[in-house]
Design an enzyme around this catalytic site. Structure first.
Site, PDB file in Angstrom:
ATOM      1  N   SER A   1       7.092  42.632  35.899  1.00 28.27           N
ATOM      2  CA  SER A   1       6.863  41.606  36.783  1.00 28.27           C
ATOM      3  C   SER A   1       5.571  41.045  36.485  1.00 28.27           C
ATOM      4  CB  SER A   1       7.205  42.041  38.175  1.00 28.27           C
ATOM      5  OG  SER A   1       6.262  42.759  38.718  1.00 28.27           O
TER       6      SER A   1
ATOM      7  N   LYS B   1       5.742  34.075  34.983  1.00 27.38           N
ATOM      8  CA  LYS B   1       7.001  33.140  34.696  1.00 27.38           C
ATOM      9  C   LYS B   1       6.917  31.866  35.569  1.00 27.38           C
ATOM     10  CE  LYS B   1       9.923  36.120  35.664  1.00 27.38           C
ATOM     11  NZ  LYS B   1      10.752  36.099  36.925  1.00 27.38           N
TER      12      LYS B   1
ATOM     13  N   ASP C   1       5.223  30.211  44.079  1.00 26.38           N
ATOM     14  CA  ASP C   1       5.722  29.473  42.598  1.00 26.38           C
ATOM     15  C   ASP C   1       6.094  28.013  43.060  1.00 26.38           C
ATOM     16  OD1 ASP C   1       5.375  31.152  40.706  1.00 26.38           O
ATOM     17  OD2 ASP C   1       7.045  32.289  40.898  1.00 26.38           O
TER      18      ASP C   1
ATOM     19  N   ILE D   1      18.728  45.442  40.396  1.00 25.51           N
ATOM     20  CA  ILE D   1      19.657  44.886  40.826  1.00 25.51           C
ATOM     21  C   ILE D   1      20.048  43.538  41.624  1.00 25.51           C
ATOM     22  CG2 ILE D   1      21.311  45.726  42.895  1.00 25.51           C
ATOM     23  CD1 ILE D   1      20.877  48.603  42.357  1.00 25.51           C
TER      24      ILE D   1
ATOM     25  N   CYS E   1      -6.617  24.403  59.417  1.00 24.22           N
ATOM     26  CA  CYS E   1      -5.703  25.207  60.507  1.00 24.22           C
ATOM     27  C   CYS E   1      -6.539  26.125  61.475  1.00 24.22           C
ATOM     28  CB  CYS E   1      -4.565  25.705  59.628  1.00 24.22           C
ATOM     29  SG  CYS E   1      -3.069  25.942  60.885  1.00 24.22           S
TER      30      CYS E   1
ATOM     31  N   GLY F   1      -9.164  27.309  60.654  1.00 24.54           N
ATOM     32  CA  GLY F   1     -10.733  27.055  60.781  1.00 24.54           C
ATOM     33  C   GLY F   1     -10.834  25.883  61.313  1.00 24.54           C
TER      34      GLY F   1
ATOM     35  N   GLU G   1      -4.760  32.725  71.314  1.00 23.86           N
ATOM     36  CA  GLU G   1      -4.346  33.576  70.446  1.00 23.86           C
ATOM     37  C   GLU G   1      -5.293  34.988  70.201  1.00 23.86           C
ATOM     38  OE1 GLU G   1      -3.703  31.724  66.698  1.00 23.86           O
ATOM     39  OE2 GLU G   1      -2.908  33.752  65.672  1.00 23.86           O
TER      40      GLU G   1
ATOM     41  N   ARG H   1       1.129  27.635  65.555  1.00 26.58           N
ATOM     42  CA  ARG H   1       1.897  27.458  66.650  1.00 26.58           C
ATOM     43  C   ARG H   1       0.740  26.922  67.689  1.00 26.58           C
ATOM     44  NH1 ARG H   1       2.904  32.643  65.627  1.00 26.58           N
ATOM     45  NH2 ARG H   1       4.987  32.342  65.083  1.00 26.58           N
TER      46      ARG H   1
ATOM     47  N   HIS I   1      -2.600  21.510  56.623  1.00 33.21           N
ATOM     48  CA  HIS I   1      -2.874  22.481  55.196  1.00 33.21           C
ATOM     49  C   HIS I   1      -2.856  21.233  54.078  1.00 33.21           C
ATOM     50  CE1 HIS I   1      -2.880  26.543  56.846  1.00 33.21           C
ATOM     51  NE2 HIS I   1      -1.873  26.013  57.651  1.00 33.21           N
TER      52      HIS I   1
ATOM     53  N   GLU J   1      -4.102  21.651  51.552  1.00 32.84           N
ATOM     54  CA  GLU J   1      -4.063  22.450  50.151  1.00 32.84           C
ATOM     55  C   GLU J   1      -2.651  22.618  49.625  1.00 32.84           C
ATOM     56  OE1 GLU J   1      -4.811  23.441  53.127  1.00 32.84           O
ATOM     57  OE2 GLU J   1      -4.033  25.661  53.338  1.00 32.84           O
TER      58      GLU J   1
HETATM   59  N1  GLN Z   1      -2.981  31.198  64.197  1.00 34.18           N
HETATM   60  C1  GLN Z   1      -3.078  29.573  64.207  1.00 34.18           C
HETATM   61  C2  GLN Z   1      -1.699  29.239  64.998  1.00 34.18           C
HETATM   62  O1  GLN Z   1      -1.029  29.736  65.093  1.00 34.18           O
HETATM   63  C3  GLN Z   1      -3.398  29.029  62.942  1.00 34.18           C
HETATM   64  C4  GLN Z   1      -2.339  29.159  62.206  1.00 34.18           C
HETATM   65  C5  GLN Z   1      -2.650  28.841  60.411  1.00 34.18           C
HETATM   66  O2  GLN Z   1      -3.988  28.640  60.089  1.00 34.18           O
HETATM   67  N2  GLN Z   1      -1.927  28.688  59.524  1.00 34.18           N
HETATM   68  O3  GLN Z   1      -1.731  27.920  65.558  1.00 34.18           O
END
Ligand code: GLN
Length: 528
Positions: free
Chosen positions: A12, A16, A70, A148, A382, A384, A406, A461, A506, A508
């Site tokens: 692996s 690929k 991928d 498998i 996010c 950050g 959190e 979240r 995000h 990115e």
């Molecule tokens: N932990 C944070 C949230 O749930 C940020 C999540 C993340 O960076 N993808 O909101």
């Protein structure tokens, strides 16, 4: 509709996914509409609950599917948006078969791998192609031949060739041709053996792509051709190159694009890869150079930030700049092992990426403060973004002890919180996938995107708590983008700073070599 099936042999981690993306690119650049599918053998329904340490980044699609990284490569190489159907897993296939069985749809027969499981797989693959009006469906079979986990899937692909006709289905087998330093020559035996294994499953590959460090030599090429029943022109060298974006050219050098077209009875057309070539040249011979720090707790596994790294490469290519990355393990900063100054020494900018849990967050907050106070470009993604809000609340807005719930459920100032109506069970409760945002006229982010209505992907979240938005804004923090109804904060910026931007999204996940993600492009520009 034509089908190309990519299997892997010997071991692996041969790349690929890059091969599949590159093969797709060769056909896409010839004007064919290519739709990729990745099969993952694991029994998880999706990758959302997997540890990025073990499995690499969890990639997110527009429809909110959490999937294998991928899929990110497919999107980046082929400039397309994929959805759940492009990533069948063992879990998804069995979920389908079992729920059908419970509904009594198999009419009293015993449900078997063949024909029921393989039948669902073939339906799935055909439907993906039909729904997308594909010219070519390219299917990557995760794992290695002999596992498998993927055996029934490979059997389904054998049946597919039988049913669709040999002229419509081609098999590409990717193997390893190692060079042992003591012997000093490339060895073909592992490839021969893995092709035998494939033959044992009823599949004669049409092309053998040989992963090797140096270009494939003539002797092993001849041997592989002879012992694996493949013409020499179909034994393709897939040797190491300095950037993954060069792989299409490596394969093109062996005429794979034309040979595949011929094999599938497609019109042989010249590829148009000029823009791609120009960007690859920029990556290989950049004029400028910057160093960007990325903080995080998964720094041990670069794959867990794969899309960010690609976004930086794309943005760098468009500025003709090499982007070096310095990894900063922020737990070391909060443990007092490393000072922020030392951590960020020689760095032109810093990215604080997404994350979960409390480890390393105080270190991230210290880094963000340092950037804010010293006018160093900062991009918060996010988590950050959320940490930038916490930092500003604490150190500028005077909300001492502010935090995300959190991290600290008892914080006196829960500036980042779970909003009413959201639940906190793990799995399937996150805000996932593409959401629209409206950007403030004249803001830095609106300028970066060149428009005021945008869409980016999400996976989180927590949110900026509406109770503190006014206070933070009064203290000078600009929320420059929100959800269309104005309730959720999506972007922040500091107007006077060189570049201080954060987003709950995000970006990115939507970057392409030919079209870099706007915030990354601007960020790299600011660093330069
Ligand atoms: N932990 C944070 C949230 O749930 C940020 C999540 C993340 O960076 N993808 O909101």
């Amino acid at each position: 509709m034509k089908f190309i099936v990519v299997t892997g042999g010997v071991l692996s981690g041969l790349g690929k996914g890059i091969v599949t993306s590159s093969v797709g690119k060769l056909l896409e650049s010839r004007g064919y509409h290519v739709v990729p599918v990745k099969f993952d053998g694991y029994l998880n329904v999706d990758a959302g609950t997997m540890n990025p340490y073990r499995h690499g980044e969890v990639f997110v699609l527009d429809d909110g599917t959490e999937c294998d990284m991928d899929l990110g490569n497919y999107e980046r190489f082929l400039n397309i948006n994929l959805c759940r159907a492009n990533n069948p897993t063992g879990g998804k296939i069995f979920e389908l078969v079992l729920s059908k069985e419970r509904r009594g749809e198999y009419l009293g027969v015993d449900v078997q791998f063949i024909p029921h499981v393989t039948g669902e797989i073939k339906n799935w693959i055909r439907k993906v192609g039909q729904d997308a009006h594909a010219d070519v469906v390219i299917i990557e079979v995760g794992g290695t031949v002999g596992d498998i986990e993927n055996s029934y899937f490979i059997e389904a692909m054998r049946e597919l060739r039988q049913e669709e006709g040999n002229e419509n289905v081609a098999f590409i087998h990717v193997t390893l041709v190692p060079k042992l330093s003591v012997v000093g020559e490339q060895k073909s035996k592992p490839t021969q053996q893995s092709v035998k294994q494939l033959l044992g499953m009823g599949i004669q590959p049409d092309f053998i792509l040989c992963r090797c460090e140096e270009p494939l030599e003539d002797k092993p090429k001849k041997k592989i051709s002879q012992f694996c029943n493949v013409s020499e022109g179909h034994v393709i060298s897939d040797h190491d190159c300095s950037t993954i974006y060069e792989v299409p050219f490596v394969l093109e050098d062996s005429n794979l694009g034309d040979e595949l077209s011929r094999r599938l009875g497609l019109e042989v057309r010249p590829p148009s890869l000029l823009d791609w070539r120009a960007m690859v040249d920029n990556i290989k011979h950049p004029k400028g150079e910057i160093t960007v720090a990325i903080t995080g707790k998964y720094t041990a596994l670069k794959d867990s930030y794969a899309s960010i790294l690609e976004a930086l490469i794309h943005a760098g290519a468009h500025h003709s700049a090499r982007v070096n990355v310095k990894w900063v393990e922020t737990t070391r900063i909060e443990d007092g092992e490393l000072s922020v100054e030392d951590a960020l020494n020689g760095v032109d900018g810093i990215i604080v990426p997404g994350g979960f849990g409390s480890r390393g967050t105080e270190g991230k907050i210290s880094c963000i403060r340092y950037c804010r106070e010293n006018n160093i470009p900062f991009l918060g993604l996010c988590y950050g973004f959320q940490m930038a809000v916490v930092e500003y609340a604490r150190n500028v807005a005077g909300l001492k002890g502010a935090n995300s719930t959190e991290i600290d459920p008892k914080t006196p100032y829960p500036v980042i919180d779970i909003l009413p109506g959201q639940t906190s069970d793990l799995g399937g409760t996150m805000r996932l996938g593409a959401y629209d945002a409206v950007l403030k006229k004249g803001s830095r982010v609106a300028e970066a995107y060149g428009k005021e209505k945008i869409s980016e992907r999400h996976r989180h979240r927590y949110e900026v708590s509406p109770d503190y938005i006014g206070k933070l804004e009064k203290a000078g923090l600009v929320f420059s983008g929100t959800s269309p109804d104005g309730s959720l904060m999506e972007f922040l910026e500091l107007p006077k700073h060189k570049f201080f931007i954060g987003t709950q999204a995000h970006p990115e996940f939507k970057t392409h070599l030919e079209e870099p993600a706007p915030l990354f492009y601007q960020f790299v520009g600011a660093c330069l």
